[in-house]
Structure formats: structure tokens, C-alpha cells
Enzyme design. Structure first.
Site, PDB file in Angstrom:
ATOM      1  N   SER A 108       0.833  -1.204   0.000  1.00 16.12           N
ATOM      2  CA  SER A 108       0.000   0.000   0.000  1.00 16.12           C
ATOM      3  C   SER A 108       0.865   1.250   0.000  1.00 16.12           C
ATOM      4  CB  SER A 108      -0.913   0.010   1.233  1.00 16.12           C
ATOM      5  OG  SER A 108      -0.156  -0.082   2.427  1.00 16.12           O
TER       6      SER A 108
ATOM      7  N   ASP B 242      -3.283   4.634  -3.481  1.00 14.93           N
ATOM      8  CA  ASP B 242      -4.475   5.354  -3.057  1.00 14.93           C
ATOM      9  C   ASP B 242      -4.452   6.803  -3.500  1.00 14.93           C
ATOM     10  OD1 ASP B 242      -6.799   4.449  -1.890  1.00 14.93           O
ATOM     11  OD2 ASP B 242      -6.397   5.443   0.021  1.00 14.93           O
TER      12      ASP B 242
ATOM     13  N   LYS C  33      -9.680   5.632   4.327  1.00 10.87           N
ATOM     14  CA  LYS C  33      -8.210   5.664   4.363  1.00 10.87           C
ATOM     15  C   LYS C  33      -7.581   4.315   4.012  1.00 10.87           C
ATOM     16  CE  LYS C  33      -8.657   9.353   7.718  1.00 10.87           C
ATOM     17  NZ  LYS C  33      -8.546   9.755   9.119  1.00 10.87           N
ATOM     18  N   LYS C  34      -6.583   3.911   4.790  1.00  5.46           N
ATOM     19  CA  LYS C  34      -5.837   2.693   4.448  1.00  5.46           C
ATOM     20  C   LYS C  34      -6.714   1.452   4.541  1.00  5.46           C
ATOM     21  CE  LYS C  34      -1.840  -0.105   5.769  1.00  5.46           C
ATOM     22  NZ  LYS C  34      -0.712  -0.282   6.719  1.00  5.46           N
TER      23      LYS C  34
ATOM     24  N   ASP D 152       3.797  -2.565   4.172  1.00  8.48           N
ATOM     25  CA  ASP D 152       3.880  -1.152   3.838  1.00  8.48           C
ATOM     26  C   ASP D 152       4.876  -0.975   2.702  1.00  8.48           C
ATOM     27  OD1 ASP D 152       2.034  -0.498   5.730  1.00  8.48           O
ATOM     28  OD2 ASP D 152       3.491   0.112   7.242  1.00  8.48           O
TER      29      ASP D 152
ATOM     30  N   ASP E 174      -5.453  -1.653  12.297  1.00  7.76           N
ATOM     31  CA  ASP E 174      -4.769  -2.936  12.400  1.00  7.76           C
ATOM     32  C   ASP E 174      -5.087  -3.644  13.722  1.00  7.76           C
ATOM     33  OD1 ASP E 174      -3.531  -0.965  13.811  1.00  7.76           O
ATOM     34  OD2 ASP E 174      -1.540  -1.232  12.937  1.00  7.76           O
TER      35      ASP E 174
END
Length: 1150
Positions: free
Chosen positions: A385, A421, A613-614, A638, A852
Site C-alpha cells: 500500500s 491510493d 483511508k488505508k 507497507d 490494524d
């Protein structure tokens, strides 16, 4: 036709998927070709029109007058037969891999055929935009068919280049005469031409007639339900017979004729399995009792001493300063409670080890069930991501991608998905450059066993690169690859300027064209200047559908279409070795040059939608990957965390494929960092958390999910319960409200239940309920039972419960087609999650900045277990912010997420009975630890208040108080020593963690509590900036970022604490020295605790100083203001009396 608009007949090559389309003899009916509209571009390429396009583009023009809408049905005559499904599937996959798919909400999904993806030439045959020969037939712009190496397949010895469609036309209409040499073709069957060209390399088996791709997959699941592995009820022969050999072809253990073993009617286990000794894939390495037993004893001793000390403190009140005594007792009670929450989950730490040799023997060694020895390991989809190419440099992301593509895992089982993104063309082209460089980097790593497989890290290694390298051509190969990598870095770093220059050039051309058109319309009239939106242009001369450098409507970070580009198409099932005759830079004749599948994904974003978001980006990847590759396991990284140990995936798979592995939801790897200063001033390595707390949680229900470096089981992310969940009734409620015990039949059914959720009463959930939970994608819903089956451990022993048949995953995967990618585009649209359970129960959970931790908590709450996998060498490595301000903001984000968890339904106090008691305590500590900052700040001011007033938290420093203090301090130090012993960390790392605990507790944690309360009470949303992964400006100093001071309001509380304590020490000494009756005991008590506070804040003070001689002026300004303010406040609160025993004159505050 004279017009550029033409009609083309497109042959349908899809096989009928339902039984009503079949004829009585079992053969499928031929689907008649249909006529579609298309137009020819100035470059000669045909672009198909959909019905919507025709209605919008030609609804009111002359097109309606010249052409009418009609359908042509051509009968299936002998000269009109559909192309073989194998050939057509390969042709379509080549088209898919060279097309950029876009679409989304209220828009048509389009496939844009890319002439080229990057400015440089793509050489690998798997890569998008790979140069292929064009058909030599006039008016045709199709590509010639090519084999797996990218070599043209030509049916005639004259090497006349002709595509598959034109070859079929030449055979059927042209009498089988080659248009080039005018000689008859020796072979008129396209299948034979392809078979001869590949020189005996096996192609994928064709699809069974009358069965679609998804039905063929689901046939495994249907048969598996009848033969599920439960203790001794497994029957491999029955499984293979009932699936008609569609999967596991050639892998059968055929039964002996008319033989019934043990009277089980053919359901007996093969003797090869029952007599085989069980070899586990993993094992627990227990902590030595000589270390663990004293450690546990000390915990209980310290608990008892703390209880006695607090009871003594409450009973012995300081009558001279009750307010000081009261504040100190309240703080000490909270500190004891907080220490208890942190310490209790550490009672049962464990270490684990994986056996890679056994994994290879079970899954990749020829056996009776797998004669060919092909890999039987399940597929893994790797998610990377990224969101902002400015804060997350594309070169860092590209190196991460390269390390994944070079991982030591079966190539055909590995797929990498990059989530951009931000929708930036810079990231897109950087990934394309990485795919191009992988053509030489990945085979080089395989040939010479390179570690690590991140080129930047490898070429910057300080050890001897030639050590243990036995191949004589290693030196030559390494120099060539190093030169190629340097050029690759130049291209990556030059992409921003290249894209900008290209866009400016195309924009100038478009403005000139617009001016010409305006002059043609206006004639001699005065023409105004034309202003058109300044677009961002791709390498093939078309608009980028994502975010433009100059934002425009539908081309901003929050408003753009969904994009999917298959950078590297799925590899062939058979190994593909390099060919030295091709003129390649290196000799890869003995190396498999295939590359894993690589896909670029940018989900659709539109105004008015909450994109989460993520977490939202990760859920979009989950859906897209389920449709395109459907690996039963998902590894998320990441963009700055790369694969440091190429066998890390295999080590994680050992836990998932071991006995009982079907109950493991994820395998968490520790985070290791590079680029940290040698002293680790701000505890960036977090070794106490990753090597102490996480190992301790591994002995309970498993470690928490920390956001990266985690291998997930896909169905656990889908929100399903584990196959054999247990309830842990250890709370006080269980004694008052006893739970109903399950019957023996219920326990037996518990063993066989799969794909079930907590709110489902059925043994297995009805698939008809899936659209309400997962959305309306049939591809996604049909993939769920397949992922569950393929993720099971291998049923190679009767003790394995809920297993799968050996050899099940040795069959080749299905080829990509356009409908599959189009479905994936639909799944990443912004509206897809509406009225579904995505983000609530399914996938990454929404509603917290620490998604997470919440996601891992939900899995543990359903009864899943997790495992902590520490590898040698490290599995993954990444970067961490070494700047003080960036570090504080990072801690602020984590702490704010913890406060959100505490005030949500994810609070561990509301956990289900399936979560163990100590695991609940650990999660409760996750939500409570930021609140310690309130008491910590008060306690840090107590020494100063004691020195200012001449009082102390106790009446006198008697022996009892000092004894308690000594025992509590000694037990803390002894526990630290034993933790260091069983975890392997160093004393300095433990001390740095203690220091930053106070720094973060007096700054970021307090701000997190305030922000969390504002969100809960006032509904004020919290926004955070992305942590920068870029290095400092000083390229000569590796740690230049460490000395940069960026002012933030988070620094005010620690600065205030330091200044107050320093002033208080001076005031206390002065008062005691000049006093007629000095009270040294109270002075020493206050000074001791002040020095304790200042010692913990030393790294913070050192960070404020920056480099020597470069201390920012703002630091001096704030220090002076705070010192003056404190002095004036104290004079106002307690003005001097003017007696001889006091310092100063008779000044009073006005």
C-alpha cells in the site's frame, strides 16, 4: 469502407456455463458470433463501441443514416467453428495484460489497449506493453501470437507475420494459402501450429465442455464436502473419482481391484498415510525454567509488595501536605494497576521455530499423490500500500516490489498487488519500471542465491559481497546488474520531470489543435485564446485516468476512476528457462526466468463517499485479488517494508499448513528497521514491544496485528469463525450465569463446520446470504469456498482435521480474461461497499486510525489464534522516523487509536467468551495505556511542588518507606534483567524504552486522550498526516534527519516539566541552605525524584538541542517564557515574607 468507422465481426469463444445450453448428446451449442461497432483511430487501431457509446456519440449524427442497428447470426458451418478454448484464452490473456482497465460508479468499464506503458521498451514477455510483432495483413493491427518467451508463432516457413484471426480467415476463405509466399500451409489447424511452436511444452488443459471456469472450481468444493477429512474418514480415491480427475490429474492413489481394507467399504486410509510417522512443520521452543520460574515468582512478589506499600501509603497520611499526599497516592494506585495490566500477559512467553526441510518434503517432493513433484503449496497474494509519492518515494516502493517478486516461493503461486491510493501516474510508471528491471534482477537473485533481494539494500551491504559465491560468472553478473540498477534509479528519479515535460508537450499540441478548430469555425473573426484543462499524459499519448498534476474535475486525489493494470501477467505453469541465444545481458540458461503476477490497483474515489483511508484501500485489494487470483493467504506490507529473508513466506506457511493451522488467522512477523541511529535515541526499534510483549502474547491466543508484515488467512478476513472454536469462561459473570454445556453431537458437528459466522445458526452458511455481507459480485462470492478449501492443511495423516487432499493445488491456475478484470473494477468502485458488512465485520475494520489492532482484535474475539514468527535472518525490514517530531506524531496516531478503541464496542471489557482472560487483559491495556499520561504528568510535577513548598509526599523519610521503595525498585530491575534474558534484547534497549515511555506519556499520549475525548463527546474527527519515508536533505549524513528540529505543540508539556523541575531544584537548594532549620531529608526526596524525571527526559532535551551550535531560537524563547511564567506564578501564590530565613526581598505580585 471509406469511413474510419467500420464494422467488425467478433467471434465468441466463451464456453457455455449452464446445462440448458448443451445439446442432448452432451456437446455445447456453438454461440453465434455477434456484430459490434468499432472505429479506427488515426494510428490504425480499432476501438470497439458499446451500446452506450453509440447512443451518445452517434445518436444525432449522420451515422444513424448510414448504418442501421442489426444482428447477424452466422450458422455453425464447417468453415465457421469457434477457436479452441485454450488458444482463445491465451490470446485474451495477452490482451488483458496489455490493457488499462478503468471504471467505477455510474461509468462504463473500459479497457484501454496500451501501446507502451513506459518510455523504455518492455522486454519481458509477461510485462504489459511488451513489444510484439504486428500482423502484416493490410488493415489489421492485431498482434502476432507469441509463446511464453515472447517469440512469434508463425505458421509458414516464409515467416510471414499473421495473427490468429487472419490465419483462420486465410484457412477458411483463402483456401489455406499463405498470404506471404502464396504457398499452401503445411498445417491448417491453429492448435497444431501452436503445439509445434512450443516444441512439446505442455499447455493448460482445456476446460471441460459445458462447464464454466467457476463451476469447474466449485466442483472441488462440492466433492470435498462429501469427503471432508475428519480423523479417519478421508478417502482420496473417492475424491478423485467424483471430481473426474479435473483437479489432481495424474495424482491418484488407485485402489486395488476388489479389495476392501478392514471392512470399511473402501473408506480406509491408504497404508502410505497411516503408516507414515507424523513430522510437524513447527515446534515450540520453551523458555528455560531457570529463567521463567524466577521471572513468574518475581511478578507475584512485586504484586504483593505493591499491595502492602499502597496499603501503608493510604494509612499513613501526610498531615502537613494532604493535597500532595492525595495526588501521589492516586497516581501510585493507577501506576500499579497499569503495571499489572502490562505484566500479567507476560506469564507464558514462548519461542517458535519452523522446519523448512519438512515443508519442502511434504509439498514439493515427488510422492505417490504428487508424482511430478510440482508445488502443492497454496497461493499467496501480497499487498503493498502507498498513498503519496512525495512522502513515500517511488524508488522505495519499487525496491519493495522487486524484493517480493524475487521471493523464494513458487512463482505461479505468488501474486503482488500494489494499491496506489493517490492514483498518481508517477507511482504507475515507477511500478512499470520495476517490472521491467525485474526481468534481470529476479533471475540474477535465483541464479546466485542473493540475500537480501532488495537491490538498494543489497548493493549497500557493508560485508563482502563475494563471500560464499561459487559460480565463476558471479563477478561479471554482479557488475552488469549493478550498472543496470544505477540506470534504473536514474529513470525512477527522473520520472517526475519526464512526466511533466511529456504533459507540457501534449498540452501545447492540444492547444494548437483547439486554436485551429476555433479559427476554422470563426473564419476571419477575432479569435479568443483557448484554455483547456492541463491533463497528465501517459507514455502512449493518452490521458491518465487518475490524479493529474494540475487537478481537474474527476482527476483529483479524492475524485478519480478506478484503475487496474496487470503489469506482469500470470506466469506459465511450467518452468521457463532463459535462452542465451536471445542476446540477453546475462546467462540464465539454467534459471527459471518467470516472474510472479504484478497488478497495479487504484480504487475509485468520488466526493461524498467515505473512503476509510488505508483500511478502505486494503479491502479494495482483498476484493480485487479474490476475483483475479484468489490466493487463500494474504501478506500485507507497507511500501517501505521489503522482504529481507526470501524464505519468509515459507516460514509463515509452515504455521498455516501444520496440524491445527486451520485455526490460525494470521502469522505476525516482527518489524525490524534500518537507518536508525546507533544509540536509538527515541526507541524507534521498539524492541521491548516486538521481542518481549509479542513473544509473551504468543503464549496466549497470539500477538496483536501491527499493520504490516502479517500473513493472513483470507477467510479469517472475511469474518468467518474458526473451524473448532472454544469458549473461555473465566470472568465473574460465568459463575453467576453458568453456560449451557454442549452435547456430544454438538461437539462432533463443531468439528465439521466451515464457513460459518457467529450470527449463523446453520452448520454451514447459505451462500444466498453472502451478497448481503460481501456485495453483489458473483465472482467474489464463488471464490470464498475455494479459498477456504485451498487454505486447509494437507491431509497427509489421520491426525489432521479439516484437511485437503494432497496434490489438489498442483493443477495450473486459470488464465485471466477481460470479464474477470472488469469484475475486479466493479469491486473496487466507491459504491460497492454500500449496504454490506465490509469494514464492519468483513475485511479491515473501519472507525479507528489504528485499524490494524481492531482488525486483529475482532479475529481473536471470534476464537481465532495468531502466531508470532521470528526468523533468522529477519523476515522483513523497513524504515522508521528518527526525527523527534515525526516520532511524536507517529506515537500520537497510535495512542489516539487506542483511545478510540477504549470508547468503542471493541473495548476488551466487552470481549466474547472465545477470548482468553489474559488476552483480554492485553487488549484492555492497549486501550487504557494512553490514560496513564494524565497521572504521569501530575507525578512529574510532584517533585517540583515538593521542592517549592518544602514538603514531601510522606511525613518523614522513615525506614519503612525507604524499604518499600528499595524492594519495588530492585524487583523492577530484576524483572528487567530476566526479560532481557529470555527475550534476547539488550539493557540499553530496555532503558531507551523506559525513557521514551515518559517522553511519549507526557506529550503525545496526553494529546491523544484530549483528541479522543473530543471525538467521543463533540464528534470532532481526527486527521493525521502520512509519516514521511523520505530521508533528510543532507545526503552525506545518514542520520541528518535526527538533528532536524521541527517545532510542534507536543513539545510544550515536556519542556514545561524540565524547566519546572530545574527551577525547583535551585529553589529547594537555596531554601535549605539559607534556612535556620534545614530539612535535608525532604530536599533529598524531592531532588531524587526530580533527577528521575530529568534522566528520563534527557533524550528529549538532547533532541531539542539539534546539532552543536544549531539550536533553534524557538527553543530558547519558549524556555525563557516558561521559566519567567513559573517564577511569577510561584511568587503570586506564595509571596516572600521578608524574614531572614527566606531568599529575596519584599516583592509582591501586583
Amino acid at each position: 469502407m471509406t469511413s474510419n468507422n467500420v464494422l467488425r465481426v467478433s467471434r465468441s469463444v466463451r464456453v457455455a456455463s449452464s446445462s440448458d445450453q448443451q445439446q442432448a448428446d452432451g456437446r455445447p451449442t456453438n454461440v453465434p458470433p455477434t456484430v459490434t461497432f468499432a472505429r479506427r483511430t488515426p494510428s490504425g487501431r480499432y476501438v470497439s463501441y458499446s451500446r452506450d457509446d453509440l447512443d451518445s456519440d452517434f445518436g444525432s449524427g449522420d451515422f444513424d443514416k448510414e448504418y442501421t442497428n442489426y444482428h447477424v447470426h452466422i450458422p455453425p458451418t464447417p468453415d465457421n467453428q469457434p477457436m479452441d478454448p485454450v488458444i482463445s484464452a491465451k490470446v485474451e490473456e495477452q490482451y488483458v495484460s496489455n490493457s488499462l482497465f478503468t471504471g467505477g460508479c455510474n461509468s462504463v468499464t473500459r479497457a484501454h489497449l496500451m501501446d507502451k506503458v513506459i518510455e523504455s521498451e518492455a522486454s519481458h514477455p509477461q510485462m504489459a506493453g511488451a513489444k510484439g510483432s504486428s500482423c502484416a495483413m493490410p488493415g489489421c493491427d492485431s498482434k502476432v501470437m507469441s509463446d511464453e518467451r515472447g517469440v512469434d508463432i508463425l505458421p509458414c516457413e516464409c515467416d510471414f507475420k499473421i495473427c490468429a484471426e487472419c490465419f483462420s480467415d486465410a484457412v477458411k476463405v483463402g483456401g489455406g494459402i499463405c498470404p506471404g509466399c502464396k504457398e499452401p500451409y503445411k498445417t491448417t489447424e491453429l492448435e497444431e501450429v501452436v503445439s509445434n511452436a512450443v516444441a512439446g511444452r505442455p499447455l493448460s488443459l482445456p476446460a471441460p465442455h459445458g462447464m464454466s471456469k467457476m463451476e469447474r472450481r466449485l466442483s472441488i468444493v462440492r466433492s470435498q464436502k462429501m469427503t471432508r477429512s475428519q480423523t479417519s474418514d478421508w478417502d482420496h480415491n473417492r475424491w478423485l473419482f467424483e471430481t473426474k480427475g479435473t483437479y489432481g490429474y495424474g495424482n491418484a492413489i488407485w485402489p486395488t481391484e476388489n479389495k476392501v481394507d478392514g471392512g470399511d467399504g473402501g473408506n480406509a486410509q491408504p497404508t502410505e498415510l497411516t503408516n507414515k510417522p507424523w513430522r510437524p512443520l513447527t515446534r515450540k521452543l520453551k523458555i528455560p525454567a531457570a529463567v521463567l520460574s524466577p521471572y513468574r515468582l518475581l511478578i507475584f512478589v512485586r504484586m504483593a509488595v505493591l499491595a502492602l506499600f499502597l496499603a501503608w501509603r493510604i494509612k499513613h497520611k501526610n498531615e502537613d501536605a494532604v493535597w500532595l499526599w492525595g495526588m501521589s497516592v492516586v497516581c501510585e494506585l493507577w501506576f500499579a494497576f497499569s503495571w499489572l495490566l502490562d505484566q500479567l500477559p507476560k506469564l507464558a512467553p514462548v519461542n517458535r521455530a519452523a522446519d523448512l526441510a519438512v515443508l519442502k518434503e511434504k509439498f514439493e517432493t515427488p510422492t505417490a499423490t504428487n508424482p511430478s513433484g510440482k508445488s502443492d503449496l497454496p497461493g499467496v497474494d501480497v499487498f503493498v500500500s502507498t498513498a503519496d509519492p512525495e512522502k513515500e518515494p517511488p524508488l522505495v516502493t519499487a525496491n519493495t516490489i522487486l524484493s517480493i517478486l524475487a521471493a523464494d516461493y513458487p512463482v505461479e503461486k505468488l501474486a503482488c498487488y500494489v494499491s496506489d491510493d493517490g492514483g498518481a501516474l508517477l507511482t504507475f510508471e515507477a511500478m512499470a519500471e520495476a517490472a521491467s528491471f525485474a526481468n534481470i534482477w529476479v533471475p540474477f537473485c535465483r541464479k546466485h542465491g542473493i540475500e537480501p533481494r532488495n537491490p538498494e539494500s543489497y548493493f549497500n551491504l557493508k560485508k563482502d559481497p563475494y563471500k560464499n559465491k561459487v559460480r565463476p560468472d558471479f563477478v561479471k553478473d554482479r557488475r552488469r546488474v549493478k550498472r543496470e540498477y544505477d540506470e534504473f534509479k536514474v529513470r525512477i528519479n527522473g520520472l517526475p520531470d519526464s512526466i511533466r515535460r511529456r504533459s507540457d508537450a501534449y498540452h501545447a499540441r492540444e492547444e494548437i489543435k483547439a486554436m485551429k478548430r476555433q479559427r476554422e469555425v470563426a473564419g476571419d473573426d477575432l479569435v479568443e485564446s483557448v484554455k483547456i484543462p492541463k491533463a497528465t499524459w501517459m507514455a502512449d499519448g493518452t490521458h491518465w485516468p487518475g490524479t493529474w498534476m494540475n487537478p481537474s474535475s474527476e482527476h483529483t486525489r479524492g475524485d478519480h476512476a478506478g484503475i487496474i493494470q496487470v503489469m506482469l501477467k500470470p506466469p506459465s505453469h511450467e518452468p521457463l528457462f532463459g535462452n542465451n541465444e536471445e542476446g540477453g545481458p546475462l546467462d540464465f540458461t539454467v534459471v527459471d526466468i518467470r516472474l510472479p503476477m504484478l497488478v497495479y490497483v487504484s480504487r475509485e474515489k468520488r466526493p461524498g463517499y467515505d473512503h476509510n483511508k488505508k483500511a478502505g484501500a486494503m479491502n479494495a485489494l482483498v476484493r480485487a485479488s479474490a476475483i483475479m487470483s484468489n490466493g487463500p493467504f494474504i501478506l500485507n506490507l507497507d511500501c517501505d517494508h521489503y522482504v529481507y529473508n526470501s524464505q519468509a513466506l515459507r516460514e509463515g506457511m509452515c504455521f498455516m499448513m501444520d496440524r491445527g493451522g486451520d485455526r490460525i488467522c494470521y502469522v505476525q512477523f516482527p518489524q525490524r528497521f534500518e537507518g536508525i541511529d546507533p544509540s536509538d535515541r527515541y526507541a524507534n526499534n521498539n524492541t521491548v514491544f516486538f521481542d518481549v510483549n509479542m513473544r509473551a502474547l504468543d503464549g496466549l491466543q497470539g500477538p496483536v496485528y501491527v499493520g504490516t508484515g502479517c500473513l493472513f488467512r483470507r477467510i479469517a478476513l472475511y469474518g468467518f469463525d474458526p473451524p473448532r472454536s472454544k469458549e473461555h469462561h473465566g470472568s465473574c459473570c460465568s459463575s453467576c450465569f453458568p453456560q449451557k454445556r454442549k452435547t456430544h453431537a454438538a461437539v462432533a458437528s463443531e468439528e465439521t463446520r466451515t464457513l460459518r459466522m457467529e450470527d449463523s445458526d446453520d452448520d454451514e452458511m447459505a451462500i444466498s446470504t453472502f451478497p448481503k455481507k460481501f456485495g453483489n459480485s458473483t465472482f467474489l462470492i464463488d471464490s470464498i469456498p475455494i479459498a477456504e478449501l485451498q487454505g486447509r492443511p494437507l491431509a497427509d495423516h489421520p491426525a489432521v482435521k479439516n484437511g485437503r487432499a494432497p496434490g489438489l493445488l498442483t493443477a495450473p491456475r486459470d488464465l485471466l480474461d477481460a470479464s474477470t478484470v472488469a469484475e475486479a473494477i466493479s469491486a473496487i468502485s466507491c459504491w460497492y461497499e454500500d449496504k454490506t458488512e465490509w469494514g464492519q465485520r468483513v475485511g479491515w475494520i473501519y472507525g479507528s486510525v489504528t485499524e490494524d489492532v481492531v482488525t486483529g482484535y475482532r479475529m481473536h474475539n471470534r476464537g481465532w489464534k495468531s502466531v508470532y514468527c521470528v526468523t533468522k535472518p529477519d523476515a522483513f525490514r523497513g524504515t522508521a522516523p528518527i526525527n523527534l517530531t515525526d516520532r511524536l506524531h507517529q506515537v500520537l496516531r497510535w495512542a489516539t487509536g487506542s483511545v478510540e478503541i477504549f470508547f468503542s464496542r471493541n473495548n476488551a471489557l466487552l470481549a466474547s467468551p472465545r477470548m482468553k482472560i489474559l488476552q483480554r487483559i492485553a487488549y484492555l491495556n492497549v486501550g487504557i495505556y494512553p490514560f496513564t499520561s494524565i497521572f504521569l504528568i501530575v507525578y512529574c510535577f510532584l517533585p517540583a511542588l515538593s521542592l517549592f513548598t518544602g514538603q514531601f509526599i510522606v511525613q518523614t523519610l522513615n525506614v519503612t518507606f525507604l524499604t518499600y521503595l528499595l524492594i519495588i525498585t530492585l524487583t523492577l530491575c530484576m524483572l528487567a534483567v530476566l526479560e532481557i534474558k529470555w527475550s534476547g534484547i539488550e539493557l540499553e534497549e530496555w532503558w531507551r524504552n523506559e525513557q521514551f515511555w515518559l517522553i511519549g506519556g507526557t506529550s503525545a499520549h496526553l494529546a491523544a486522550v484530549l483528541q479522543g475525548l473530543l471525538k467521543v463527546i463533540a464528534g470532532i474527527e481526527i486527521s493525521f498526516t502520512l509519516t514521511s519515508k523520505s530521508a533528510g536533505d543532507d545526503e552525506n549524513d545518514e542520520f541528518a534527519d535526527l538533528y532536524i528540529v521541527k517545532w510542534t505543540s507536543l513539545m510544550i508539556p515536556p519542556i514545561t516539566i524540565m524547566m519546572v523541575n530545574l527551577i525547583a531544584i535551585a529553589v529547594g537548594f537555596s531554601r535549605t541552605i539559607y534556612s535556620t532549620m534545614p530539612q535535608w531529608s525532604k530536599l533529598l526526596g524531592g531532588v531524587f525524584f526530580s533527577f528521575w524525571v530529568l534522566a528520563h527526559l534527557y533524550p528529549f532535551a538532547k533532541g531539542l538541542m539539534g546539532r552543536r551550535g544549531r539550536t533553534p531560537t524557538i527553543v530558547f524563547v519558549w524556555s525563557g517564557l516558561i521559566a519567567i511564567t513559573i517564577s511569577l506564578l510561584w511568587v503570586a501564590i506564595n509571596p516572600p515574607s521578608g524574614s531572614s530565613s527566606q531568599i529575596g526581598g519584599s516583592f509582591t505580585f501586583p
